[in-house]
Design a protein around this motif. Structure first.
Motif, PDB file in Angstrom:
ATOM      1  N   UNK A 144     -42.574 -29.673  63.176  1.00 36.11           N
ATOM      2  CA  UNK A 144     -41.330 -28.911  63.117  1.00 36.11           C
ATOM      3  C   UNK A 144     -40.282 -29.535  64.034  1.00 36.11           C
ATOM      4  N   UNK A 145     -40.694 -29.917  65.230  1.00 38.82           N
ATOM      5  CA  UNK A 145     -39.774 -30.560  66.164  1.00 38.82           C
ATOM      6  C   UNK A 145     -39.317 -31.921  65.643  1.00 38.82           C
ATOM      7  N   UNK A 146     -40.270 -32.702  65.134  1.00 38.63           N
ATOM      8  CA  UNK A 146     -39.947 -34.041  64.641  1.00 38.63           C
ATOM      9  C   UNK A 146     -39.097 -33.979  63.369  1.00 38.63           C
ATOM     10  N   UNK A 147     -39.407 -33.044  62.475  1.00 42.01           N
ATOM     11  CA  UNK A 147     -38.612 -32.889  61.258  1.00 42.01           C
ATOM     12  C   UNK A 147     -37.186 -32.477  61.607  1.00 42.01           C
ATOM     13  N   UNK A 148     -37.046 -31.616  62.616  1.00 44.62           N
ATOM     14  CA  UNK A 148     -35.719 -31.210  63.036  1.00 44.62           C
ATOM     15  C   UNK A 148     -34.913 -32.389  63.556  1.00 44.62           C
ATOM     16  N   UNK A 149     -35.557 -33.232  64.358  1.00 48.69           N
ATOM     17  CA  UNK A 149     -34.874 -34.406  64.897  1.00 48.69           C
ATOM     18  C   UNK A 149     -34.470 -35.380  63.794  1.00 48.69           C
ATOM     19  N   UNK A 150     -35.264 -35.420  62.724  1.00 49.01           N
ATOM     20  CA  UNK A 150     -34.978 -36.319  61.599  1.00 49.01           C
ATOM     21  C   UNK A 150     -34.002 -35.716  60.600  1.00 49.01           C
ATOM     22  N   UNK A 151     -33.591 -34.466  60.813  1.00 47.65           N
ATOM     23  CA  UNK A 151     -32.640 -33.815  59.922  1.00 47.65           C
ATOM     24  C   UNK A 151     -33.208 -33.480  58.556  1.00 47.65           C
ATOM     25  N   UNK A 152     -34.507 -33.201  58.492  1.00 49.09           N
ATOM     26  CA  UNK A 152     -35.145 -32.927  57.202  1.00 49.09           C
ATOM     27  C   UNK A 152     -34.964 -31.483  56.733  1.00 49.09           C
ATOM     28  N   UNK A 153     -34.555 -30.601  57.631  1.00 53.37           N
ATOM     29  CA  UNK A 153     -34.361 -29.215  57.217  1.00 53.37           C
ATOM     30  C   UNK A 153     -35.657 -28.500  56.894  1.00 53.37           C
ATOM     31  N   UNK A 154     -36.710 -28.836  57.618  1.00 54.22           N
ATOM     32  CA  UNK A 154     -38.011 -28.196  57.426  1.00 54.22           C
ATOM     33  C   UNK A 154     -38.531 -27.752  58.785  1.00 54.22           C
ATOM     34  N   UNK A 155     -39.074 -26.538  58.827  1.00 61.20           N
ATOM     35  CA  UNK A 155     -39.589 -26.054  60.096  1.00 61.20           C
ATOM     36  C   UNK A 155     -40.738 -25.075  59.884  1.00 61.20           C
ATOM     37  N   UNK A 156     -41.436 -24.783  60.963  1.00 61.13           N
ATOM     38  CA  UNK A 156     -42.540 -23.841  60.893  1.00 61.13           C
ATOM     39  C   UNK A 156     -43.073 -23.557  62.278  1.00 61.13           C
ATOM     40  N   UNK A 197     -27.984 -26.148  48.098  1.00 57.97           N
ATOM     41  CA  UNK A 197     -28.220 -25.996  49.533  1.00 57.97           C
ATOM     42  C   UNK A 197     -28.227 -27.319  50.278  1.00 57.97           C
ATOM     43  N   UNK A 198     -27.822 -28.394  49.607  1.00 54.68           N
ATOM     44  CA  UNK A 198     -27.798 -29.695  50.252  1.00 54.68           C
ATOM     45  C   UNK A 198     -26.661 -29.766  51.249  1.00 54.68           C
ATOM     46  N   UNK A 199     -27.024 -30.095  52.500  1.00 55.62           N
ATOM     47  CA  UNK A 199     -26.014 -30.229  53.551  1.00 55.62           C
ATOM     48  C   UNK A 199     -25.573 -31.682  53.595  1.00 55.62           C
ATOM     49  N   UNK A 200     -24.274 -31.973  53.415  1.00 53.96           N
ATOM     50  CA  UNK A 200     -23.807 -33.357  53.442  1.00 53.96           C
ATOM     51  C   UNK A 200     -24.126 -34.030  54.768  1.00 53.96           C
ATOM     52  N   UNK A 201     -24.473 -35.313  54.715  1.00 55.30           N
ATOM     53  CA  UNK A 201     -24.749 -36.067  55.918  1.00 55.30           C
ATOM     54  C   UNK A 201     -23.432 -36.393  56.609  1.00 55.30           C
TER      55      UNK A 201
END
Length: 233
Positions: free
Chosen positions: A51-63, A226-230
């Motif tokens: 969750x922390x790593x996905x957040x840093x990568x901007x993947x929009x996935x958490x848990x 729901x796609x957030x532009x980069x």
């Protein structure tokens, strides 16, 4: 105690094998501490590390370890198979951290398989129709998705695909497009060597996989709206 993922315990797979043999609530309760230390706690650590790593990568996935982990207890109310326990552990990371969203990361460690997946799995009827209609009307975008996945050494799975074209799409004859439209799910998968789950490097491998699978997440999110532009900053 939660912490950075350090790997599943060496007794994780042997525990699942023993559970498969006994399938007894009494045996499970006697060995619950082993389940917690070898499987459930490491899985919680893995989810929170990802969750922390996905957040840093901007993947929009958490848990987190409370909402993301699936129970090992089976729901036997409507099943002829009355075995009380599964022989795997699994977890899901999603846009809102619950199990109810689509466009997710899924991890599965079991006796029958060990894998990770990024998926739009059994999307609701309106979303599935929109995905199919996008393939039909914007084939170039779909081909770009397939090419991006291929470049990243991934490909869409075909599990559960319909044998016939769904109603309203019978006119689509292009083999690649028609095969995609018959999908009930849109998923990419990475099989995992069970011997590798005991090392902390598993988390790094899963992050790498999720980043390579991002084109599928972005494609579905664009359809979903729901796609957030980069940022270009």
């Amino acid at each position: 105690m939660s912490g950075a993922f350090a790997g599943f315990g060496r007794k994780a797979i042997p525990f699942l094998k023993a559970l498969d043999f006994h399938q007894s609530r009494e045996w499970f309760q006697e060995n619950r501490d082993l389940f917690e230390s070898e499987l459930r706690e490491p899985l919680g650590d893995l989810v929170e590390t990802l969750s922390e790593r996905f957040g840093a990568a901007g993947l929009g996935l958490r848990g987190d370890r409370k909402k993301s982990l699936f129970r090992i207890n089976r729901d036997v109310r409507f099943s002829k198979d009355k075995r009380p326990y599964t022989t795997h552990v699994s977890a899901i990371l999603s846009p809102d951290g619950t199990k109810m969203e689509q466009g997710v990361f899924f991890f599965y460690l079991g006796l029958d398989a060990c894998f990770a997946a990024v998926a739009w799995w059994q999307p609701e009827a309106a979303m599935l129709q929109a995905m199919r209609r996008t393939i039909e009307t914007k084939p170039g975008e779909f081909r770009k998705l397939v090419a991006a996945l291929k470049k990243n050494k991934l490909e869409l799975g075909t599990q559960g695909a319909m044998k016939r074209m769904p109603r309203g799409f019978e006119h689509v004859t292009d083999p690649e497009l028609s095969a995609a439209i018959r999908n009930r799910h849109f998923v990419v998968r990475r099989d995992i060597d069970p011997d590798s789950v005991h090392a902390p490097e598993l988390a790094e491998a899963l992050v790498d996989f999720a980043v390579r699978a991002r084109p599928l997440l972005d494609w579905g999110r664009a359809i979903q709206g729901t796609l957030v532009p980069v940022s270009q900053d």
